[in-house]
Each structure stands twice: as structure tokens, then as C-alpha cells.
Motif scaffolding. Structure first.
Motif, PDB file in Angstrom:
ATOM      1  N   THR A   3       0.839  -1.202   0.000  1.00  0.00           N
ATOM      2  CA  THR A   3       0.000   0.000   0.000  1.00  0.00           C
ATOM      3  C   THR A   3       0.871   1.248   0.000  1.00  0.00           C
ATOM      4  OG1 THR A   3      -1.679  -1.213   1.261  1.00  0.00           O
ATOM      5  CG2 THR A   3      -1.882   1.195   1.168  1.00  0.00           C
ATOM      6  N   LEU A   4       0.600   2.130  -0.933  1.00  0.00           N
ATOM      7  CA  LEU A   4       1.318   3.394  -1.062  1.00  0.00           C
ATOM      8  C   LEU A   4       0.435   4.518  -0.541  1.00  0.00           C
ATOM      9  CD1 LEU A   4       3.696   5.121  -2.317  1.00  0.00           C
ATOM     10  CD2 LEU A   4       2.261   5.268  -4.359  1.00  0.00           C
ATOM     11  N   GLY A   5       0.970   5.351   0.322  1.00  0.00           N
ATOM     12  CA  GLY A   5       0.251   6.532   0.779  1.00  0.00           C
ATOM     13  C   GLY A   5       0.957   7.792   0.314  1.00  0.00           C
ATOM     14  N   PHE A   6       0.186   8.831   0.048  1.00  0.00           N
ATOM     15  CA  PHE A   6       0.808  10.122  -0.276  1.00  0.00           C
ATOM     16  C   PHE A   6      -0.002  11.248   0.324  1.00  0.00           C
ATOM     17  CE2 PHE A   6      -2.190   9.764  -3.764  1.00  0.00           C
ATOM     18  CZ  PHE A   6      -2.500  11.061  -4.156  1.00  0.00           C
ATOM     19  N   SER A   7       0.691  12.342   0.597  1.00  0.00           N
ATOM     20  CA  SER A   7       0.059  13.526   1.187  1.00  0.00           C
ATOM     21  C   SER A   7       0.320  14.729   0.301  1.00  0.00           C
ATOM     22  CB  SER A   7       0.608  13.775   2.597  1.00  0.00           C
ATOM     23  OG  SER A   7       2.004  14.047   2.549  1.00  0.00           O
ATOM     24  N   GLY A   8      -0.317  15.829   0.645  1.00  0.00           N
ATOM     25  CA  GLY A   8      -0.187  17.057  -0.127  1.00  0.00           C
ATOM     26  C   GLY A   8      -1.392  17.288  -1.009  1.00  0.00           C
ATOM     27  N   LEU A   9      -1.594  18.554  -1.364  1.00  0.00           N
ATOM     28  CA  LEU A   9      -2.663  18.937  -2.291  1.00  0.00           C
ATOM     29  C   LEU A   9      -2.032  19.744  -3.412  1.00  0.00           C
ATOM     30  CD1 LEU A   9      -5.448  19.927   0.267  1.00  0.00           C
ATOM     31  CD2 LEU A   9      -5.546  18.005  -1.328  1.00  0.00           C
ATOM     32  N   ASP A  10      -1.596  19.017  -4.435  1.00  0.00           N
ATOM     33  CA  ASP A  10      -0.979  19.683  -5.579  1.00  0.00           C
ATOM     34  C   ASP A  10      -1.951  20.712  -6.165  1.00  0.00           C
ATOM     35  OD1 ASP A  10       1.388  19.681  -7.335  1.00  0.00           O
ATOM     36  OD2 ASP A  10      -0.041  19.097  -8.875  1.00  0.00           O
ATOM     37  N   ARG A  11      -1.416  21.832  -6.643  1.00  0.00           N
ATOM     38  CA  ARG A  11      -2.150  22.974  -7.192  1.00  0.00           C
ATOM     39  C   ARG A  11      -2.630  23.930  -6.105  1.00  0.00           C
ATOM     40  NH1 ARG A  11      -5.982  19.944 -11.756  1.00  0.00           N
ATOM     41  NH2 ARG A  11      -4.299  18.785 -12.794  1.00  0.00           N
ATOM     42  N   SER A  12      -2.460  23.556  -4.837  1.00  0.00           N
ATOM     43  CA  SER A  12      -2.941  24.414  -3.754  1.00  0.00           C
ATOM     44  C   SER A  12      -2.223  25.766  -3.738  1.00  0.00           C
ATOM     45  CB  SER A  12      -2.765  23.691  -2.415  1.00  0.00           C
ATOM     46  OG  SER A  12      -3.356  24.406  -1.371  1.00  0.00           O
ATOM     47  N   MET A  13      -0.890  25.731  -3.784  1.00  0.00           N
ATOM     48  CA  MET A  13      -0.132  26.984  -3.760  1.00  0.00           C
ATOM     49  C   MET A  13      -0.393  27.809  -5.014  1.00  0.00           C
ATOM     50  SD  MET A  13       1.719  27.641  -1.035  1.00  0.00           S
ATOM     51  CE  MET A  13       3.130  28.603  -1.565  1.00  0.00           C
ATOM     52  N   ALA A  14      -0.538  27.161  -6.155  1.00  0.00           N
ATOM     53  CA  ALA A  14      -0.797  27.894  -7.391  1.00  0.00           C
ATOM     54  C   ALA A  14      -2.128  28.637  -7.314  1.00  0.00           C
ATOM     55  CB  ALA A  14      -0.792  26.933  -8.581  1.00  0.00           C
ATOM     56  N   LEU A  15      -3.157  27.984  -6.772  1.00  0.00           N
ATOM     57  CA  LEU A  15      -4.446  28.655  -6.634  1.00  0.00           C
ATOM     58  C   LEU A  15      -4.354  29.788  -5.614  1.00  0.00           C
ATOM     59  CD1 LEU A  15      -7.394  29.000  -7.258  1.00  0.00           C
ATOM     60  CD2 LEU A  15      -7.917  27.151  -5.645  1.00  0.00           C
ATOM     61  N   LYS A  16      -3.619  29.577  -4.542  1.00  0.00           N
ATOM     62  CA  LYS A  16      -3.477  30.640  -3.538  1.00  0.00           C
ATOM     63  C   LYS A  16      -2.838  31.873  -4.160  1.00  0.00           C
ATOM     64  CE  LYS A  16      -3.734  31.805   0.909  1.00  0.00           C
ATOM     65  NZ  LYS A  16      -4.859  31.569   1.802  1.00  0.00           N
ATOM     66  N   ARG A  17      -1.798  31.678  -4.946  1.00  0.00           N
ATOM     67  CA  ARG A  17      -1.152  32.817  -5.603  1.00  0.00           C
ATOM     68  C   ARG A  17      -2.110  33.493  -6.578  1.00  0.00           C
ATOM     69  NH1 ARG A  17       3.431  29.300  -5.406  1.00  0.00           N
ATOM     70  NH2 ARG A  17       2.895  28.455  -7.470  1.00  0.00           N
ATOM     71  N   ALA A  18      -2.915  32.708  -7.276  1.00  0.00           N
ATOM     72  CA  ALA A  18      -3.868  33.291  -8.226  1.00  0.00           C
ATOM     73  C   ALA A  18      -4.929  34.113  -7.510  1.00  0.00           C
ATOM     74  CB  ALA A  18      -4.521  32.179  -9.051  1.00  0.00           C
ATOM     75  N   ILE A  19      -5.349  33.655  -6.324  1.00  0.00           N
ATOM     76  CA  ILE A  19      -6.367  34.370  -5.562  1.00  0.00           C
ATOM     77  C   ILE A  19      -5.822  35.673  -4.994  1.00  0.00           C
ATOM     78  CG2 ILE A  19      -7.718  34.288  -3.419  1.00  0.00           C
ATOM     79  CD1 ILE A  19      -8.130  31.289  -3.967  1.00  0.00           C
ATOM     80  N   LEU A  20      -4.616  35.607  -4.421  1.00  0.00           N
ATOM     81  CA  LEU A  20      -4.088  36.774  -3.718  1.00  0.00           C
ATOM     82  C   LEU A  20      -3.381  37.758  -4.629  1.00  0.00           C
ATOM     83  CD1 LEU A  20      -2.656  35.182  -0.441  1.00  0.00           C
ATOM     84  CD2 LEU A  20      -4.885  36.241  -0.826  1.00  0.00           C
ATOM     85  N   GLY A  21      -2.762  37.266  -5.705  1.00  0.00           N
ATOM     86  CA  GLY A  21      -1.997  38.157  -6.562  1.00  0.00           C
ATOM     87  C   GLY A  21      -0.716  38.611  -5.880  1.00  0.00           C
ATOM     88  N   ASP A  22      -0.099  39.647  -6.432  1.00  0.00           N
ATOM     89  CA  ASP A  22       1.151  40.162  -5.872  1.00  0.00           C
ATOM     90  C   ASP A  22       0.890  40.911  -4.563  1.00  0.00           C
ATOM     91  OD1 ASP A  22       2.485  39.176  -8.071  1.00  0.00           O
ATOM     92  OD2 ASP A  22       2.255  41.037  -9.219  1.00  0.00           O
ATOM     93  N   GLY A  23       1.912  40.989  -3.740  1.00  0.00           N
ATOM     94  CA  GLY A  23       1.823  41.779  -2.521  1.00  0.00           C
ATOM     95  C   GLY A  23       1.399  41.007  -1.290  1.00  0.00           C
ATOM     96  N   TRP A  24       1.142  39.718  -1.419  1.00  0.00           N
ATOM     97  CA  TRP A  24       0.716  38.910  -0.275  1.00  0.00           C
ATOM     98  C   TRP A  24       1.668  37.728  -0.076  1.00  0.00           C
ATOM     99  CZ3 TRP A  24      -3.441  40.437   2.696  1.00  0.00           C
ATOM    100  CH2 TRP A  24      -4.303  41.372   2.145  1.00  0.00           C
TER     101      TRP A  24
END
Length: 613
Positions: A3-24
């Protein structure tokens, strides 16, 4: 059943940057799904486990852990086609909550949804896996399994506390035999992990990364000065319940992404937030101390009630809050439980391991087994060591030693003030270096802590260092009750340095007389144990400073190449890699003037021990 387990939510940081834009920039890590990792297990136990950050060099990364997965398969000598089941450490379900506002909808549709994460997995392994073999495990169940199923306990109370799972921030389970049953949950608006992270941001550190700095700062402050404000923010209620009304200060979707509403309220009650890299004042220390005290009180409040309800006398903990070593020490010393076990990768990297264990035990029920040391990652071969050393360049000399001949050479250097890095065997899983990827130094030197912080590690001066001690000697030098040594095996619990030795161990004794101890057993780490025993024979103190082998902003080293390159660009005096001792020859021994075995006791008050997420 592999059994292989993995963690993390790929694309999470990319969406966060898209939501906040520059300056955050500082707010971009206020996000779920970081610390991605992989683990491979079967009925015999843990075969391999590793964090993605050790491969891509990005600390705390949330990227899909392709490198870590491939490493686990390689270590076990299998391919993805041999894997029977893949488990992901999140299980988001369709819910009306994802339609509350446009940002919630974006998060679910672009990141959280199970089909999104399955699509990401299939993009990396398109020909190797069919849909029925991918399962999703609720986040807190993954955390709980990571601790309970490796505890060796036949029954235990299991408590998970972190920023958030899917819809909860703290969960209580009963573990009995092969079964884990959830018996209580607390909502996201009662999140101790989010509370600690917001205060981390307020204090000028990086939320989601630097919580352990706040923990290390807390002993310098007055725990009672801001008690009234913290009692407003965190309210204890009957029957083990509690609420954190402070977190309701975020009113808009954007405020929930940045916690600006909470930060405004903190500034109203506690004064202006600290700017990053500005001076730390007594006010900041007092705030950190009050926060730490509140965390400890709240945990004891919850644990005490559920111990009473269940009658369970053993405790397992997991989740980012379980990386708060000071709180762990308070829990252990409280007397609420006879035994306490915390899986060393208690943060979200460990949810990869827990997802695999939970999925396996659902298919093949079995009671917990007892883990020892988490040496589950890559290990350098002799050929890799030799190849890495060939690239070292001039200014160094290398000597190969047979067997235990290495031990007196290394301790002779440390006794004269050298800082020595170790790269031995398989890499540790989790945030702590436990002797295989460590930097060692003399704890008797009153200037060693400052030297390691400012010159070697290039980090804040107040940051503490941990002592390592043989298990046989632990109770002599530290406030460790005989029979509880295993709780200190993974460097996750703070306890007191016994008064006769506080002045003699200034580099590892914190301002409050405490230390984050690692006990070392001969059968688990023979070289490390031998170094400690030799230190005892030579100095009368079988203790060494143990800190992670990395430099500022760098994950802990993984390979022989990483180790040699990091050593070459550092100010470290020597490197032990495999059976080879590498020394600098272009300069004198850097630590010679630092070795002061019985330094002025007044310096000890500023010395250090001590990551809540």
C-alpha cells in the motif's frame, strides 16, 4: 498487501497565488496541503517513507510527491504495478459549504475534489494504475492511524490536532485492538493550529513554517502578562469543550484567506504586529509565552475529559500541534497518562504514512506494532560516497576508518570545539534529524549555541538546540522518569535538565532550564550511540548537541552529493559520511577557541532547547 500513501494537495499553492496576486507573499503559505510526502507499507511494517522537499529542495512543498513516491518504490525494490492500493491523506466530499462563496467553490473544484487529486495522480502514472485502486482517507483518520498503528499499544486514546482536516480541527479517537473509532470532533473555528499560525504571523514569522520559532521564543516571556486577552480569545467550557471566538473575526472570503480580520483584532488587543526581521522585544516574548500557555491549558482540558470518559491510560498524538515539543512535555508530565506516543512525522508529511496504514488496516485488520527509529528514506552507497568526495575539490582531506576506529577521531575533534556533520545510513522521516543527517557539537561550550545559530546555521540567535544522550544515561542528566525513555526517542518532548548539569550543558539548556532531549539506543543507531558513550568516557558527560544537517532555507540533506556540497559551502569543520572522515585543511580548526568545558554559569541562562503547525 503493498500500500502506497501520499500527502499534499498539488495545485494548492498555485491557486493561492492566483487568488491573492502580488503583494501577499507572507500569506501564500496560509494554505492546506503542504508538506507532501510518500510512504510504502505492507503487513510487515513500513518499507519506505520520504518527504518531497528532500528531493525538490523546496521546504514544506505541497507539490505532488512524484520524487518521493519513486524513491519509496526504488527503496523497496518494486514498481507501481506491484502496488495493490494507493491512499491519499484527504477525503473531501461534495457539500453545500463549497457553495457558500466563490472562493470556496474554486478551492473545491480546482484542488480539494477527489477526482482532481486522482487526475493529478494519473497524470504522473498514466499506465500503471486503475481508478479502483485509489482510495481517499479522511485527513484526521490518516493522522490518527499514523500514530496508533505504530505505537505498539493494544488500546489508546488518540488525539489529532492541526490547522484543519476536511471540516474539523481536532479529533478524538479510541483505539482498541485493530479498530480506530472517532468519538469527538471540534470545528475549524476552534482550531488550535490556526490560532498558533495566526500568532506566528503576528509575531513576524512565516505562518505554516515558523511555529516552532514561537515555541522556542516562549520561555523568554511572561506567561501571565497577556493572560486576560488569551482567555478572551480561547474559552474553555465544561466537559472538555472549548471555543476560539477570535477566529470569527475573519468576515469576508479574502479575510479567511489572509486572516486579516484576526490580525486586526490582535493588534487592537495586543498592539502592533512585529515586522519580519525586526528586533524581538520583551512584548513579543510575552505574547509567545501567553500563547504557549494557552495551548497547553487547552490540550490538558480536552485530554483530561476524554481520559475520564474512556478510561484509557495510554495516549497517541498526531497532527501539526503534536510537533509542539513543549506542550508534549507538559502532557507527559501531567500524569494523565501512563504512556505517550507521538509518531515522529506528526505533521502532514506523516499523513502519507497514516493514509497507507489506515487503508491497509481496513483491508487487513491487525493490532498496532511498535516502531523504533524512522530511518525509512534513502541511504548513500559506498560508490555514491566516493563519487561525491571526488568532486570536493582542494582544501579538504579524507580518511577512511574501519569499524569503531572512527569514533575516537570524531569525538577528539568535537572535544576540541569542532562542529561535525553526519551523513549515515537511511534518511530520517519527519522534521527531526535523529543521528543519520545531523550536525554534532560540544554541549559544554557556553558559546557553541551562538556559534551554531549565527555562523553555521545562519538563523535567529534565540533558537535552541537539542541534546542527544544514550538511553542508559538519560535519567541522570535530564528529568526523565525511568521507564519513560521511549517518549524521548524521536526528539519530540521537552523536559528539564537536572539542576547539577544546567551550567555544565549551556549549549542545550534553555532559558527555563529545559531541553528537547533525544535518547539514543545502541541497537537503533550504533555509531551515534558509540559517539555519545565516547564523549562520556572523555568528558564525564555523554551528551552531544544534535541539530539537523542543513543550512538556512535548505531542507535536511538527503544524498551523499547533498551532504558533501552542503559541507563544502558551510563553516562546518568536519563531515562523517559512511566510514569516511573529511576535514578542512585550508584553515585551522574553527572551534578550537570555543571549547570551554566549564564555562561561566551565567551564560547558561541564554542557552537553548526547543514546530507547531
Amino acid at each position: 498487501m503493498l500500500t502506497l500513501g501520499f500527502s499534499g494537495l498539488d495545485r494548492s499553492m498555485a491557486l493561492k497565488r492566483a487568488i491573492l496576486g502580488d503583494g501577499w507573499h507572507r500569506e501564500q503559505r496560509i494554505v492546506q496541503g503542504l508538506d507532501s510526502a510518500a510512504a510504502l507499507v505492507d503487513e510487515t511494517g513500513v518499507l519506505a517513507a520520504a518527504a518531497q522537499e528532500r528531493y525538490d529542495g523546496v521546504k514544506g512543498t505541497g507539490h505532488f510527491p512524484k520524487d518521493a513516491i519513486d524513491a519509496c518504490l526504488r527503496i523497496a525494490g518494486v514498481s507501481m504495478r506491484d502496488v495493490d492500493m494507493v491512499a491519499h491523506g484527504f477525503r473531501y466530499e461534495p457539500s453545500p459549504v463549497w457553495r457558500l462563496d466563490h472562493l470556496s467553490t474554486r478551492w473545491y473544484e480546482q484542488v480539494y475534489a477527489q477526482e482532481v487529486q486522482r487526475e493529478i495522480f494519473r497524470a504522473h502514472y498514466p499506465a500503471d494504475l486503475a481508478d479502483p485502486r485509489i482510495v481517499h482517507v479522511r485527513h484526521h483518520e490518516a493522522h490518527a492511524a499514523s500514530s496508533y498503528y505504530l505505537s505498539g499499544f493494544d488500546e489508546a486514546l488518540v488525539v489529532v490536532a492541526d490547522g484543519m482536516g476536511e471540516q474539523e480541527s481536532l479529533s478524538v479517537f479510541e483505539g482498541r485492538g485493530a479498530a480506530l473509532r472517532r468519538c469527538a470532533t471540534f470545528p475549524i473555528m476552534s482550531s488550535l493550529g490556526i490560532l498558533y499560525s495566526v500568532f506566528t504571523h503576528y509575531l513576524g514569522f512565516q505562518a505554516g513554517m515558523d511555529e516552532y520559532k514561537v515555541m522556542g521564543l516562549a520561555p523568554y516571556g511572561d506567561r501571565d502578562r497577556h493572560r486576560a486577552a488569551l482567555d478572551e480569545f480561547v474559552q474553555l467550557k465544561p466537559d472538555g469543550d472549548f471555543a476560539i471566538p477570535l477566529l470569527s473575526a475573519n468576515k469576508s472570503p479574502l479575510e479567511r484567506e489572509t486572516h486579516q480580520g484576526v490580525l486586526r483584532l490582535l493588534e487592537e488587543r495586543l498592539g502592533p504586529a512585529r515586522e519580519p526581521d525586526s528586533d524581538l522585544t520583551s512584548h513579543h516574548m510575552d505574547v509567545a509565552a501567553a500563547l504557549q500557555a494557552t495551548l497547553e491549558r487547552t490540550l490538558l482540558h480536552v485530554l483530561g475529559e476524554h481520559r475520564r470518559r474512556t478510561g484509557l491510560r495510554r495516549l497517541c498524538m498526531a497532527g501539526g500541534v503534536a510537533l509542539n515539543c513543549t506542550a508534549n512535555g507538559v502532557v507527559l508530565r501531567s500524569g494523565l497518562f501512563d504512556e505517550v506516543f507521538i509518531q515522529p512525522a506528526a505533521g502532514d508529511d506523516g499523513s502519507a504514512l497514516g493514509a497507507a496504514l489506515y487503508a491497509l488496516r481496513q483491508e487487513r485488520p491487525a493490532p498496532p506494532t511498535s516502531m523504533r527509529m524512522p530511518y525509512w528514506g534513502d541511504g548513500p552507497t559506498d560508490a555514491e560516497v566516493d563519487a561525491a568526495l571526488r568532486d570536493l575539490g582542494p582544501g579538504f582531506e579524507s580518511s577512511r576508518y574501519a569499524g569503531e576506529q572512527l569514533i575516537p577521531e570524531v569525538i577528539g575533534l568535537i572535544e576540541r570545539g569542532a562542529t561535525v556533520a553526519l551523513c549515515q545510513g537511511r534518511m530520517e522521516f519527519g522534521p527531526r534529524a535523529l543521528g543519520n543527517r545531523s550536525i554534532l557539537a560540544d554541549p559544554r561550550s557556553p558559546t557553541m549555541r551562538a556559534h551554531l545559530n549565527t555562523v553555521v546555521k545562519q538563523r535567529e540567535e534565540f533558537r535552541p538546540f537539542a541534546p542527544a544522550v544514550p538511553v542508559e544515561d538519560a535519567a541522570t542528566y535530564f528529568d526523565i522518569a525511568p521507564g519513560t525513555e521511549s517518549a524521548y526517542r524521536h526528539m519530540l518532548t521537552v523536559t528539564g535538565v537536572r539542576p547539577p548539569f544546567q551550567d555544565r550543558l549551556p549549549a542545550v539548556t534553555h532559558v527555563d532550564g529545559s531541553a528537547r532531549v533525544q535518547v539514543v539506543e545502541r541497537d537503533s543507531a550504533p555509531l551515534f550511540w558509540g559517539l555519545l558513550r565516547e564523549m562520556g568516557h572523555r568528558t564525564g558527560l555523554p551528551v552531544l548537541v544534535n541539530t539537523s544537517f542543513n543550512l538556512r532555507g535548505q531542507p535536511i540533506v538527503r544524498t551523499a552529493v547533498d551532504a558533501v556540497a552542503t559541507f563544502a559551502r558551510s563553516t562546518l569543520d568536519a563531515l562523517v559520511i559512511g566510514d569516511v572522515l573529511v576535514r578542512r585543511v585550508d584553515v585551522g580548526l574553527a572551534g578550537t577557541e570555543r571549547a570551554e568545558p566549564d564555562g561561566d554559569s551565567g551564560v547558561a541562562a541564554g542557552a537553548g532547547s526547543g514546530r507547531t503547525q
